[in-house]
Design an enzyme around this catalytic site. Structure first.
Site, PDB file in Angstrom:
ATOM      1  N   LYS A   1       0.837  -1.215   0.000  1.00 17.52           N
ATOM      2  CA  LYS A   1       0.000   0.000   0.000  1.00 17.52           C
ATOM      3  C   LYS A   1       0.871   1.266   0.000  1.00 17.52           C
ATOM      4  O   LYS A   1       2.072   1.189   0.240  1.00 17.52           O
ATOM      5  CB  LYS A   1      -0.905  -0.012   1.234  1.00 17.52           C
ATOM      6  CG  LYS A   1      -0.137   0.069   2.563  1.00 17.52           C
ATOM      7  CD  LYS A   1      -1.065  -0.109   3.754  1.00 17.52           C
ATOM      8  CE  LYS A   1      -0.270  -0.118   5.053  1.00 17.52           C
ATOM      9  NZ  LYS A   1      -1.120  -0.450   6.210  1.00 17.52           N
TER      10      LYS A   1
ATOM     11  N   ARG B   1     -10.660   0.395  15.076  1.00 16.36           N
ATOM     12  CA  ARG B   1     -10.676   1.022  13.757  1.00 16.36           C
ATOM     13  C   ARG B   1     -11.647   0.220  12.911  1.00 16.36           C
ATOM     14  O   ARG B   1     -12.805   0.074  13.295  1.00 16.36           O
ATOM     15  CB  ARG B   1      -9.239   0.994  13.215  1.00 16.36           C
ATOM     16  CG  ARG B   1      -8.760   2.248  12.602  1.00 16.36           C
ATOM     17  CD  ARG B   1      -7.262   2.215  12.320  1.00 16.36           C
ATOM     18  NE  ARG B   1      -6.800   1.004  11.650  1.00 16.36           N
ATOM     19  CZ  ARG B   1      -5.593   0.828  11.160  1.00 16.36           C
ATOM     20  NH1 ARG B   1      -4.683   1.771  11.282  1.00 16.36           N
ATOM     21  NH2 ARG B   1      -5.248  -0.284  10.570  1.00 16.36           N
TER      22      ARG B   1
ATOM     23  N   TYR C   1      13.695  31.304   6.148  1.00 18.69           N
ATOM     24  CA  TYR C   1      12.466  31.970   6.579  1.00 18.69           C
ATOM     25  C   TYR C   1      12.455  32.179   8.086  1.00 18.69           C
ATOM     26  O   TYR C   1      12.767  31.256   8.850  1.00 18.69           O
ATOM     27  CB  TYR C   1      11.241  31.118   6.221  1.00 18.69           C
ATOM     28  CG  TYR C   1      10.856  31.174   4.763  1.00 18.69           C
ATOM     29  CD1 TYR C   1      10.434  32.360   4.184  1.00 18.69           C
ATOM     30  CD2 TYR C   1      10.902  30.028   3.989  1.00 18.69           C
ATOM     31  CE1 TYR C   1      10.066  32.398   2.837  1.00 18.69           C
ATOM     32  CE2 TYR C   1      10.538  30.057   2.649  1.00 18.69           C
ATOM     33  CZ  TYR C   1      10.117  31.245   2.082  1.00 18.69           C
ATOM     34  OH  TYR C   1       9.758  31.283   0.768  1.00 18.69           O
TER      35      TYR C   1
ATOM     36  N   MET D   1      10.166  25.020   0.933  1.00 14.73           N
ATOM     37  CA  MET D   1       9.465  24.087   0.048  1.00 14.73           C
ATOM     38  C   MET D   1      10.409  23.314  -0.867  1.00 14.73           C
ATOM     39  O   MET D   1      10.287  22.103  -1.030  1.00 14.73           O
ATOM     40  CB  MET D   1       8.419  24.833  -0.790  1.00 14.73           C
ATOM     41  CG  MET D   1       7.518  23.901  -1.576  1.00 14.73           C
ATOM     42  SD  MET D   1       6.368  24.766  -2.659  1.00 14.73           S
ATOM     43  CE  MET D   1       5.238  25.481  -1.499  1.00 14.73           C
TER      44      MET D   1
HETATM   45  C1  LIG Z   1      -0.328  -1.375   6.898  1.00 11.01           C
HETATM   46  C2  LIG Z   1      -0.892  -2.603   7.479  1.00 11.01           C
HETATM   47  C3  LIG Z   1      -0.071  -3.711   7.723  1.00 11.01           C
HETATM   48  C4  LIG Z   1       1.430  -3.673   7.571  1.00 11.01           C
HETATM   49  O1  LIG Z   1       1.986  -3.097   8.731  1.00 11.01           O
HETATM   50  P1  LIG Z   1       3.561  -2.987   8.946  1.00 11.01           P
HETATM   51  O2  LIG Z   1       3.699  -2.515  10.337  1.00 11.01           O
HETATM   52  O3  LIG Z   1       4.044  -2.002   7.945  1.00 11.01           O
HETATM   53  O4  LIG Z   1       4.122  -4.340   8.706  1.00 11.01           O
HETATM   54  C5  LIG Z   1      -0.672  -4.878   8.160  1.00 11.01           C
HETATM   55  N1  LIG Z   1      -1.997  -4.942   8.367  1.00 11.01           N
HETATM   56  C6  LIG Z   1      -2.823  -3.881   8.174  1.00 11.01           C
HETATM   57  C7  LIG Z   1      -4.276  -4.029   8.421  1.00 11.01           C
HETATM   58  C8  LIG Z   1      -2.298  -2.683   7.736  1.00 11.01           C
HETATM   59  O5  LIG Z   1      -3.113  -1.633   7.549  1.00 11.01           O
END
Ligand SMILES: *Cc1c(COP(=O)(O)O)cnc(C)c1O
Length: 393
Positions: free
Chosen positions: A54, A153, A285, A333
């Site tokens: 992801k 969650r 800045y 930036m």
């Molecule tokens: C992102 C994610 C992972 C991977 O987690 P890491 O700590 O990067 O290994 C596993 N399970 C879920 C549900 C996630 O959202």
């Protein structure tokens, strides 16, 4: 009719000239592969490893990482959204199963089918939707039921009779997996992992009692893998951060990490200017830095738009000419000022290292994260889209 003076053909030629990038990240496919294989060997052959790709593979490039993982035997990839899954399929990932951990929205059911994505189902409502899509399309749709064991969650919070009936009664939505996510796997001061796994086991028991048997059961991410929480591994783990070469920071009496993984990404920027400034000179800045003495400074061609967190202003480090040196003043930036008082060797056009190694000196995303009050994940995901990714073996 295009003549010999066609500007598109000359611009195509210009493209072929190798242009050094001002700011770029070198991603090692070989290191991603080694990390993946290391995780596999640590969890053993009876535990499947879903490789999490992801968020553009944590900044490493979604397709490039996925291709590398698939070429090294990954049978499962995991993404956050249907969109990411669709990008993988359109990009040529055909064989590996793709788990969409963030589930689907009602308008995404067609895409689930079209791209052969396996959703995490985190509500009764979703389960019903999946069943009705399967029915209308006359196909079986495997899904992984997500249980909220305490992360608070996504996920079903209790296995009510209603949920059990929906799972057992579905004829087209097929329960393939059961999953949960741990909130504190690297925290050895807390009981949370133990409590979550107890709740998870209760759900597994209840499902079995109702005759539903998920083939694949998974709960562990990098923290639970790295710190040897074997009770969480079940028969699949979901590895993200570790694939890219880091283990999450631990708290309390954590054991030594079992993994032997190394960062797969190095991040470089070029100096646009090098100059001497007198004592008292304001830098950047808001003049938040004033030279305490005459100094040599460098202006690197990368800023917060490239992912150098503004929180690193007057706090962060980079490597220049083989030594760690400080970020001076506010990160802007497109530009960041650094201290070059230790060297006369660097000139405009030369590279400095934002993440990675020069000689014996290394700077990891975890160290940068500590200086920026965040975690390595955010540093990696924060590397901007303007930063060219260059792939090496
Ligand atoms: C992102 C994610 C992972 C991977 O987690 P890491 O700590 O990067 O290994 C596993 N399970 C879920 C549900 C996630 O959202």
């Amino acid at each position: 009719m295009l003549g010999s003076g066609d500007p598109s053909s000359s611009s195509a030629k210009i493209e072929l000239v190798p242009t050094p990038y001002r700011c770029y990240a070198v991603v090692s496919r070989g290191q991603i592969a080694r990390n993946y294989r290391n995780i596999r060997s640590v969890v053993g052959s009876r535990v499947e490893v879903a490789a999490v790709a992801k968020a553009d593979a944590y900044g490493h490039g979604l397709l490039e990482a996925a291709e590398t993982l698939a070429a090294n035997g990954a049978r499962w990839l995991a993404v956050a959204s249907v969109e990411e899954g669709a990008l993988l399929r359109s990009g040529g990932i055909h064989e590996a199963r793709i788990l969409v951990m963030g589930g689907f929205l009602p308008y995404e059911t067609d895409a689930l089918l079209q791209y052969k994505l396996t959703p995490a189902v985190h509500s009764l409502e979703q389960l019903r939707q999946l069943e009705s899509v399967g029915r209308s399309q006359h196909c079986h749709l495997p899904y992984h039921l997500k249980f909220d064991s305490g992360m608070g969650r996504l996920g079903i919070r209790s296995m009510s009779a209603e949920v059990m009936d929906a799972v057992a009664g579905a004829s087209h939505a097929k329960l393939e997996g059961l999953m949960t996510h741990l909130a504190s796997p690297a925290d050895f001061c807390s009981h949370q992992t133990c409590d979550q796994l107890a709740a998870f086991d209760a759900v597994i028991g209840a499902l079995r009692g109702a005759g539903a048997k998920p083939e694949i059961v998974h709960a562990a991410s990098s923290g639970a893998i790295a710190y040897g929480r074997r009770e969480a591994w079940r028969n699949m783990v979901r590895a993200g951060l570790a694939i890219y070469g880091y283990v999450p920071d631990s708290h309390g009496a954590a054991p030594q990490p079992l993994l032997d993984v190394q960062p797969a990404l190095a991040w470089k920027a070029r100096l646009l200017a090098v100059k001497n400034v007198p004592e008292g000179a304001p830098i950047g800045y808001g003049a938040t830095f004033r030279a305490p003495r005459a100094m040599r400074i460098g202006i690197a061609g990368a800023g917060y738009a490239d992912g150098i967190f503004r929180q690193l202003s007057n706090r962060g480090k980079v490597i220049a000419d083989g030594k760690l040196t400080s970020i001076l003043g506010a990160v802007s930036m497109d530009l960041t000022a650094i201290d070059l008082s230790h060297t006369a060797a660097l000139a405009p056009g030369d590279e400095i290292t934002l993440l990675g190694r020069e000689g014996d000196v290394t700077l990891g995303a975890d160290e940068v994260a500590r200086a920026a009050d965040t975690i390595a994940y955010e540093i990696l995901c924060g590397i901007g889209s303007r930063v060219k990714r260059v792939y090496v073996e």
